[in-house]
Structure formats: C-alpha cells, structure tokens
Design a protein around this motif. Structure first.
Motif, PDB file in Angstrom:
ATOM      1  N   ASN A  44       0.834  -1.194   0.000  1.00 35.06           N
ATOM      2  CA  ASN A  44       0.000   0.000   0.000  1.00 35.06           C
ATOM      3  C   ASN A  44       0.873   1.250   0.000  1.00 35.06           C
ATOM      4  OD1 ASN A  44      -2.125   1.807   0.240  1.00 35.06           O
ATOM      5  ND2 ASN A  44      -2.286   1.555   2.461  1.00 35.06           N
ATOM      6  N   LYS A  45       0.972   1.915  -1.144  1.00 33.95           N
ATOM      7  CA  LYS A  45       1.763   3.131  -1.325  1.00 33.95           C
ATOM      8  C   LYS A  45       3.264   2.893  -1.197  1.00 33.95           C
ATOM      9  CE  LYS A  45      -1.961   6.172   0.270  1.00 33.95           C
ATOM     10  NZ  LYS A  45      -2.352   7.254   1.198  1.00 33.95           N
ATOM     11  N   VAL A  46       3.676   1.627  -1.268  1.00 32.90           N
ATOM     12  CA  VAL A  46       5.097   1.285  -1.207  1.00 32.90           C
ATOM     13  C   VAL A  46       5.387   0.153  -2.185  1.00 32.90           C
ATOM     14  CG1 VAL A  46       5.409   2.009   1.197  1.00 32.90           C
ATOM     15  CG2 VAL A  46       4.723  -0.347   0.702  1.00 32.90           C
ATOM     16  N   ALA A  57      13.596   0.672  -2.850  1.00 26.12           N
ATOM     17  CA  ALA A  57      12.340   0.842  -2.116  1.00 26.12           C
ATOM     18  C   ALA A  57      11.741   2.173  -2.541  1.00 26.12           C
ATOM     19  CB  ALA A  57      12.591   0.834  -0.609  1.00 26.12           C
ATOM     20  N   VAL A  58      10.471   2.149  -2.940  1.00 27.17           N
ATOM     21  CA  VAL A  58       9.779   3.369  -3.374  1.00 27.17           C
ATOM     22  C   VAL A  58       8.599   3.603  -2.443  1.00 27.17           C
ATOM     23  CG1 VAL A  58       8.698   4.584  -5.299  1.00 27.17           C
ATOM     24  CG2 VAL A  58      10.432   2.826  -5.756  1.00 27.17           C
ATOM     25  N   ASN A  94       5.532   6.568  -1.123  1.00 27.30           N
ATOM     26  CA  ASN A  94       4.851   7.844  -1.315  1.00 27.30           C
ATOM     27  C   ASN A  94       5.398   8.877  -0.341  1.00 27.30           C
ATOM     28  OD1 ASN A  94       3.271   6.664  -3.266  1.00 27.30           O
ATOM     29  ND2 ASN A  94       1.329   7.347  -2.413  1.00 27.30           N
ATOM     30  N   LYS A  95       5.605  10.075  -0.830  1.00 22.17           N
ATOM     31  CA  LYS A  95       6.275  11.113  -0.048  1.00 22.17           C
ATOM     32  C   LYS A  95       5.546  11.407   1.264  1.00 22.17           C
ATOM     33  CE  LYS A  95       8.699  15.453  -1.057  1.00 22.17           C
ATOM     34  NZ  LYS A  95       8.881  16.512  -2.086  1.00 22.17           N
ATOM     35  N   GLU A  96       4.206  11.347   1.237  1.00 20.81           N
ATOM     36  CA  GLU A  96       3.447  11.719   2.438  1.00 20.81           C
ATOM     37  C   GLU A  96       3.608  10.728   3.581  1.00 20.81           C
ATOM     38  OE1 GLU A  96       0.291   9.469  -0.054  1.00 20.81           O
ATOM     39  OE2 GLU A  96       1.970  10.839  -0.416  1.00 20.81           O
ATOM     40  N   ILE A  97       4.064   9.504   3.290  1.00 19.11           N
ATOM     41  CA  ILE A  97       4.268   8.536   4.368  1.00 19.11           C
ATOM     42  C   ILE A  97       5.746   8.202   4.580  1.00 19.11           C
ATOM     43  CG2 ILE A  97       1.985   7.499   4.027  1.00 19.11           C
ATOM     44  CD1 ILE A  97       3.440   5.106   2.709  1.00 19.11           C
ATOM     45  N   ALA A 123       0.752   2.393  -9.615  1.00 18.37           N
ATOM     46  CA  ALA A 123       1.202   1.374  -8.664  1.00 18.37           C
ATOM     47  C   ALA A 123       1.184   1.877  -7.226  1.00 18.37           C
ATOM     48  CB  ALA A 123       2.611   0.895  -9.027  1.00 18.37           C
ATOM     49  N   HIS A 124       1.074   3.195  -7.049  1.00 20.20           N
ATOM     50  CA  HIS A 124       1.083   3.770  -5.697  1.00 20.20           C
ATOM     51  C   HIS A 124      -0.269   4.328  -5.276  1.00 20.20           C
ATOM     52  CE1 HIS A 124       5.366   3.752  -4.298  1.00 20.20           C
ATOM     53  NE2 HIS A 124       5.471   3.284  -5.526  1.00 20.20           N
ATOM     54  N   SER A 125      -1.313   3.963  -6.015  1.00 17.44           N
ATOM     55  CA  SER A 125      -2.664   4.336  -5.588  1.00 17.44           C
ATOM     56  C   SER A 125      -3.509   3.066  -5.512  1.00 17.44           C
ATOM     57  CB  SER A 125      -3.298   5.330  -6.566  1.00 17.44           C
ATOM     58  OG  SER A 125      -3.709   4.689  -7.754  1.00 17.44           O
ATOM     59  N   THR A 126      -4.482   3.061  -4.626  1.00 19.19           N
ATOM     60  CA  THR A 126      -5.290   1.856  -4.412  1.00 19.19           C
ATOM     61  C   THR A 126      -6.036   1.438  -5.672  1.00 19.19           C
ATOM     62  OG1 THR A 126      -5.582   2.451  -2.086  1.00 19.19           O
ATOM     63  CG2 THR A 126      -7.103   0.835  -2.996  1.00 19.19           C
TER      64      THR A 126
END
Length: 374
Positions: A199-201, A217-218, A220-223, A340-343
């Motif tokens: 989830n977002k990773v 490892a990728v 999302n910036k907000e987390i 790939a980084h959104s639900t």
C-alpha cells in the motif's frame, strides 16, 4: 571529424565505444577525478544486451553480473500477481535481463575507452559556444575545440542549459531508496528479479553476485520518514516477506532521492550539438529502461552519423528515429509508477496483468526490446 562527449556515465562511454566501432573518433570528458563506486544496481534488459553484444563486451558483463530467468511483480508475500508459464523470460533471440552493479558496468565501459585513449577524467564542463564553424568547449581550467558536441551529462545537464533548452522536471511525489546488501538470496530467488507491491510502497530486488543483492524501495512522499534508515525502512515494509527485512538489515549506504523525469523537450539538437540519454529524455525507473535507452542512443547515433552527410541531418534523423520509443518509455513509466502507488490504480494494473494473455505480453515486450538493425 572530432566529436566531444560530455559525461562519462553509461550513455557517454557507450556512445564513445559505438562511434569507435564505426570508425568515428571521439573523446569523453568527465568532470570527476575518479569514477567513484555507486551503491546501486541496474537491470540490463534485452534491448541493451543486443547493443552490448554489438560492442563486444557482453561476455565481460555476463561474468560480472547475474542472469535473471524471471522478472515478476508480486504481492507482499512474494506470490506473483500473474504467474508466467515460461520459466525463462527472454526476447526472440534468447537474450535475458542481466543484473549488474552499476559501478561495475561503468568500470567495464571506462576500461574499454581508456584502453583506446578516448576518455579524460577531471574535466568539469562549464559551457560551449560556436565560433567560425567550430565549437569552443569551456572546462574549468581549459578550452578546446571540436566539430560536434554530445551532451551525455544526465538529467541536470549543463550542456542542455548552455544550448538554451529548458530543464523542467516532473516530480513524482515518490521517494526512492537504492542500495546494495551483502547477502545471498535463497536458491529459489537467486536468478529472479522481483518487484513487490504494498500500500503506497514498492520493494524490488535481485541477486547481483554471489554475495550481493541490489534493492530499491519506493515510498509515497506523504508517508516517507524524514530520516530514512534501516530501522525506518524495515518498519515501512514490516508486513512484507521476511527476505525484505533481511535485505534491508544487510544493506550498506543507501542513495535516497525523489523520483522525477524531464519534461519533453521541443528538440534535442542544434546544428552541431546533440543531447543523448538522460540529458535528452530522462525517465522514471518504473520500466527499468533508463540506462537501456541511453545504450540504445549510442547505437543509433553512431550508425546514423556514419551514414549521413551532415551533422544537422544526422541529428534530425536520430531524433526522428528515437522520439516515438523514448516518449513511450517516459510516459508509460510515469503512468505505471503513479498507478502502482494508488489503491485504484494498483487494482486496475493487477486486473490488466491477470487478463492479458502471455502471448500478448510477450509481443509487447519484444516490441520494446527491438533494436533496428540488430
């Protein structure tokens, strides 16, 4: 005809070797005094492998790298989203992806160029200008002249700036951490490349050598944690297969940066200067094609220069030949990374992968892997 190449990375060195192969002299000028080790790996896909075979260095690369029989996108437990029937993933000629330490690849290319006497280190480029039909290229401590100039100096290219072209970057809002872990993967994973979705990773890895693993490892910036350490990275991926935690714990120094690409340029060239590789068409790494497209550039620009009467015509032909493919890579890599980084996006991608027949997927990949003339 004397050609100067600015930038001693993978694209610049490959281009010098390609030009030498077709009988055109060139020299690479690199700002660094020494080629320092970069703690990251690269997946050389079959299109790049074809060019490296043409350059005569495939055996050296295979010796230093790890041949990958399978490339899979998986759930956190390493179960593949789509199980591929073919045990070995290759192009129509049997070429497979090779994982190699980026520094080892650069060193192999550099050694070949150094043996030919066509590379100079410790030469920081500042600007260039044209006088009386010749290009004057200014470095920190000297000025030289050349007939043609190629900018292979990366996404933040100074050659591009000197040409008066914009440097507008498209930031993804995703933080990427790359590194090398001193670890050996279990036997069943040793010749496979994995990209694991959460989830977002995302977390990707493959064996590089008998005792080293490349990983990325990728997040999302907000987390993303303000300070990315082994501990904070392990926490982010705590619900993933234990091998992910083992890789993180065995890692050394990590390179951390926000993923971005270069907004599409209106042109890559003028009458005597041409941008290649990331300087012209930097992409996010989601398709694993950044270095591969730079290596393709080396093949095409060398052969076009060999067979074209004027530099302007050659640069136009090069850009016309390469635009469609690099636009495809840049745009699809961007879209893939965001989805790939959104639900909902990840759900859609999983559905597409599951429903797409393997023959169709193979046809799509072989189109990407095609290098005309090879």
């Amino acid at each position: 005809m004397e050609i100067v190449i600015i930038g001693g990375g993978i694209t610049g060195l490959s281009t010098a070797l390609a030009l030498n192969k077709v009988g055109i002299p060139s020299t690479v000028y690199e700002q660094a005094e020494n080629l320092n080790e970069i703690g990251a790996g690269v997946w050389l896909q079959p299109n790049a492998i074809q060019v490296l075979q043409w350059l005569g260095i495939y055996r050296d690369i295979l010796k230093e790298g790890c041949l990958l029989n399978k490339m899979e996108i998986t759930y956190p437990n390493l179960k593949p989203i789509k199980r591929i029937k073919n045990q070995v993933v290759a192009d129509r000629y049997g070429n497979q992806t090779i994982a190699i330490h980026r520094w080892k690849l650069q060193q192999l290319l550099y050694n070949k160029c150094d043996h030919l006497g066509i590379v100079k280190l410790g030469m920081p480029y500042t600007k260039h200008e044209t006088n009386n039909g010749k290009i004057e290229i200014h470095f920190k401590h000297t000025t030289i002249q050349a007939d043609l100039l190629m900018g292979a100096d990366g996404i933040k290219s100074n050659v591009r700036k000197s040409m008066g072209l914009p440097s507008d970057f498209h930031t993804s809002g995703q933080i990427c951490c790359r590194g090398i872990a001193n670890i050996e993967l279990p036997t069943y994973l040793r010749n496979e490349g994995k990209e694991v979705w959460g989830n977002k990773v995302r977390f990707g890895f493959s064996q590089l050598s008998s005792d080293s693993v490349y990983f990325f490892a990728v997040v999302n910036k907000e987390i993303a944690p303000k300070d990315i350490t082994k501990k904070s990275l392990s926490t982010l991926f705590k619900d993933f297969d234990l091998i992910v935690k083992d890789i993180i714990e065995a890692s050394g120094d990590m390179h951390v940066a926000e993923l971005m690409d270069l907004k599409r340029l209106s042109t890559w060239h003028d009458s005597n200067t041409c941008l290649i590789g990331d300087a012209a068409h930097a992409t996010t790494p989601n398709m694993g094609q950044g270095a591969c497209q730079g290596i393709e550039d080396a093949y095409y620009i060398s052969n076009i220069l060999k067979n074209t009467n004027t530099s302007l015509a050659a640069f136009k032909a090069f850009e016309n030949q390469r635009r469609k493919k690099v636009d495809y890579v840049v745009n699809n890599s961007w879209t893939f990374g965001k989805m790939a980084h959104s639900t909902l996006g990840q759900l859609a991608l999983r559905g597409i992968m599951k429903l797409t027949p393997e023959k169709v997927m193979s046809k799509q990949m072989n189109k990407l892997y095609t290098v005309e003339g090879l």
